[in-house]
Write a protein that holds these residues in place. Sequence first.
Motif, PDB file in Angstrom:
ATOM      1  N   THR A  25      41.073  -8.861  23.709  1.00  5.64           N
ATOM      2  CA  THR A  25      40.850 -10.279  23.919  1.00  5.64           C
ATOM      3  C   THR A  25      41.294 -11.111  22.732  1.00  5.64           C
ATOM      4  OG1 THR A  25      38.599 -10.019  23.104  1.00  5.64           O
ATOM      5  CG2 THR A  25      38.918  -9.877  25.475  1.00  5.64           C
ATOM      6  N   GLN A 231      40.168 -10.108  33.919  1.00  3.81           N
ATOM      7  CA  GLN A 231      41.489 -10.400  33.369  1.00  3.81           C
ATOM      8  C   GLN A 231      41.456 -11.065  31.997  1.00  3.81           C
ATOM      9  OE1 GLN A 231      44.611 -11.705  36.253  1.00  3.81           O
ATOM     10  NE2 GLN A 231      42.905 -11.797  37.706  1.00  3.81           N
ATOM     11  N   ASP A 232      40.267 -11.278  31.434  1.00  7.28           N
ATOM     12  CA  ASP A 232      40.199 -11.768  30.060  1.00  7.28           C
ATOM     13  C   ASP A 232      40.762 -10.731  29.091  1.00  7.28           C
ATOM     14  OD1 ASP A 232      39.081 -14.110  30.871  1.00  7.28           O
ATOM     15  OD2 ASP A 232      37.022 -13.526  30.430  1.00  7.28           O
ATOM     16  N   LYS A 234      43.630  -8.271  27.995  1.00  7.13           N
ATOM     17  CA  LYS A 234      45.073  -8.315  28.236  1.00  7.13           C
ATOM     18  C   LYS A 234      45.606  -7.079  28.947  1.00  7.13           C
ATOM     19  CE  LYS A 234      46.439  -9.303  24.029  1.00  7.13           C
ATOM     20  NZ  LYS A 234      47.361  -9.631  22.909  1.00  7.13           N
ATOM     21  N   ARG A 237      44.839  -7.597  32.502  1.00  9.15           N
ATOM     22  CA  ARG A 237      45.706  -8.652  33.032  1.00  9.15           C
ATOM     23  C   ARG A 237      47.094  -8.104  33.349  1.00  9.15           C
ATOM     24  NH1 ARG A 237      46.623 -12.775  36.177  1.00  9.15           N
ATOM     25  NH2 ARG A 237      48.174 -14.246  35.396  1.00  9.15           N
ATOM     26  N   ARG A 238      47.613  -7.235  32.496  1.00 12.58           N
ATOM     27  CA  ARG A 238      48.938  -6.652  32.744  1.00 12.58           C
ATOM     28  C   ARG A 238      48.921  -5.809  34.014  1.00 12.58           C
ATOM     29  NH1 ARG A 238      52.276  -3.303  28.183  1.00 12.58           N
ATOM     30  NH2 ARG A 238      53.225  -5.336  27.736  1.00 12.58           N
ATOM     31  N   VAL A 240      46.910  -6.160  36.575  1.00 15.45           N
ATOM     32  CA  VAL A 240      46.753  -7.065  37.715  1.00 15.45           C
ATOM     33  C   VAL A 240      48.087  -7.708  38.079  1.00 15.45           C
ATOM     34  CG1 VAL A 240      45.721  -9.249  38.458  1.00 15.45           C
ATOM     35  CG2 VAL A 240      44.298  -7.501  37.371  1.00 15.45           C
ATOM     36  N   LEU A 241      48.827  -8.164  37.072  1.00 20.15           N
ATOM     37  CA  LEU A 241      50.129  -8.783  37.337  1.00 20.15           C
ATOM     38  C   LEU A 241      51.060  -7.816  38.068  1.00 20.15           C
ATOM     39  CD1 LEU A 241      50.721 -10.682  33.971  1.00 20.15           C
ATOM     40  CD2 LEU A 241      50.458 -11.729  36.236  1.00 20.15           C
ATOM     41  N   LEU A 253      53.945  -9.952  28.877  1.00 18.32           N
ATOM     42  CA  LEU A 253      52.612 -10.073  28.291  1.00 18.32           C
ATOM     43  C   LEU A 253      52.481  -9.154  27.081  1.00 18.32           C
ATOM     44  CD1 LEU A 253      49.826 -11.406  28.618  1.00 18.32           C
ATOM     45  CD2 LEU A 253      49.159  -9.438  30.023  1.00 18.32           C
TER      46      LEU A 253
END
Length: 254
Positions: A25, A231-232, A234, A237-238, A240-241, A253
């Motif tokens: 984060t 998704q906080d 990283k 988040r990667r 998920v993308l 990212l």
Amino acid sequence: MKEFRSLIFIALAAIGAIVLSSCGTTTSHVLPAYEPPLARSDFQTVRTTAYTHTESDHLQFTNHNALGGELQAAGPPIHRADNSRVPSGFEGDYRIASYTPAPQPFSMNDEEPRTRPAVSKATPASMTTTRTVKIVRGKRVVVRAKPQPPKIGSAAADWSRWPVGTTFRLLSTGQIYRVDDYGWALAGRNTIDLYMATPAEMNAWGARQEPIQILRWGERDEALRFLAPHQDYKHIRRMVLELQGNEEAAARLQ
């Protein structure tokens, strides 16, 4: 008293910063270099590493996986698995495994019981039943053992490439693993991390290219539902993308 409370607050803030930075984060913790995904196939050659729950970066999670369950070590190596298609009727059930019988001692004594090679028979539940045929005084005696499913080990991976629940077999050992964990260093990487019960086993495995057979693919939608609220971080988040089909954004990212 106010000074004491201030010191406690500062200490808690420092601890929180350390934990959150390990989860990605903060901007100082850079994600690993992005690799294009491997082609989806039931047979793949994958970079494998090993981990255990006593490593420093896993201590905060104790011996639990990302789903909250306990990490499981796979059963002992069986043999080199046949590099073949899944037999008909398998239907993705991960519980089928092949076993090679041990060599039997040679004897010239007809009175001594002799054991013929074991025969594997799949039951309706796709379990493995071992049937041993013994010859005693010229008569055949059939002994059936109870079905013994293989012990499935835990594995960590990028869930956009091997979604949670993906079950696979190591072709070099016959051991079976299921993806139930993930990690910072695995996001955007073609690496599967195998859980080992002890540091000695982890070090013995090291890092190696390993041919695997996918026995059951996990569901991408299920992985996305689990990851989307977090998704906080990283690395999440990667994943998920990439699950959403946005590989370019996942690669950018950092």
